[in-house]
Design a protein around this motif. Sequence first.
Motif, PDB file in Angstrom:
ATOM      1  N   HIS A 101      -0.020 -15.961  -7.709  1.00 22.20           N
ATOM      2  CA  HIS A 101      -0.131 -16.207  -9.142  1.00 22.20           C
ATOM      3  C   HIS A 101      -1.561 -16.612  -9.511  1.00 22.20           C
ATOM      4  O   HIS A 101      -2.276 -17.178  -8.695  1.00 22.20           O
ATOM      5  N   TYR A 156      -3.372 -14.872 -20.104  1.00 23.71           N
ATOM      6  CA  TYR A 156      -2.310 -15.373 -19.221  1.00 23.71           C
ATOM      7  C   TYR A 156      -1.170 -16.075 -19.959  1.00 23.71           C
ATOM      8  O   TYR A 156      -0.260 -16.590 -19.318  1.00 23.71           O
ATOM      9  N   ASP A 159       2.573 -15.899 -18.794  1.00 23.37           N
ATOM     10  CA  ASP A 159       2.613 -15.589 -17.360  1.00 23.37           C
ATOM     11  C   ASP A 159       2.855 -16.850 -16.535  1.00 23.37           C
ATOM     12  O   ASP A 159       2.593 -17.966 -16.977  1.00 23.37           O
ATOM     13  N   THR A 203       4.983 -21.685 -16.324  1.00 19.10           N
ATOM     14  CA  THR A 203       4.647 -20.635 -17.280  1.00 19.10           C
ATOM     15  C   THR A 203       3.684 -21.185 -18.321  1.00 19.10           C
ATOM     16  O   THR A 203       3.919 -22.258 -18.888  1.00 19.10           O
TER      17      THR A 203
END
Length: 187
Positions: free
Chosen positions: A40, A53, A56, A109
């Motif tokens: 990640h 991002y 994500d 997240t």
Amino acid sequence: MQEPFGQRGRLVAGVVLLVVLAGFVCWAGTIPGDLTDSDHPTEVDVTQNREAYVGDRVALGGRVVETDPVVIATRASGSGRFTLVNANEGLQNGDEPLERGDSVTAFGTLEDESTLVAERTTIGDTAGTAYMLLVSFVAGLWVVGRFARDWRFDFDRLAFVPRDDPLSLRDVTPWPRGSASGGDRGA
């Protein structure tokens, strides 16, 4: 004393051990991405381009600069700040809430450009890591010393065998006995 499996048995056991270790290395690479944070984006990626991002899953590391709510700074200068939602609830290696100055890594997240909804949070303990490395180093030296003292390599059998009488420090002096300074070595 007769060896139960002989030299071929040792060779087969060594090959089997290497195959098993290689299998474990390959198997470790198949762990699903949810269990590791290495696939990640990290604070290095996210801090440079936050908008890319949003939404994500990311892993952000930094120092806690505020505790209510928990805010981390990803750069040593104190910039690159992110608010961590649920940081204390997802704390894995601590019983007490996060405090200012704690070094943390949060995985979750990215909700918006400055907010991370944390699923997992871990505290990095630099003093504990240094202690662990020091103790491991000293223990490794002790094991190597014990092995060198009690075992020798037998070139005829191509194996390590126990010494008949273990070495001592008196057996391994750098200068001849009777010479306090070693000055008469080449005289």
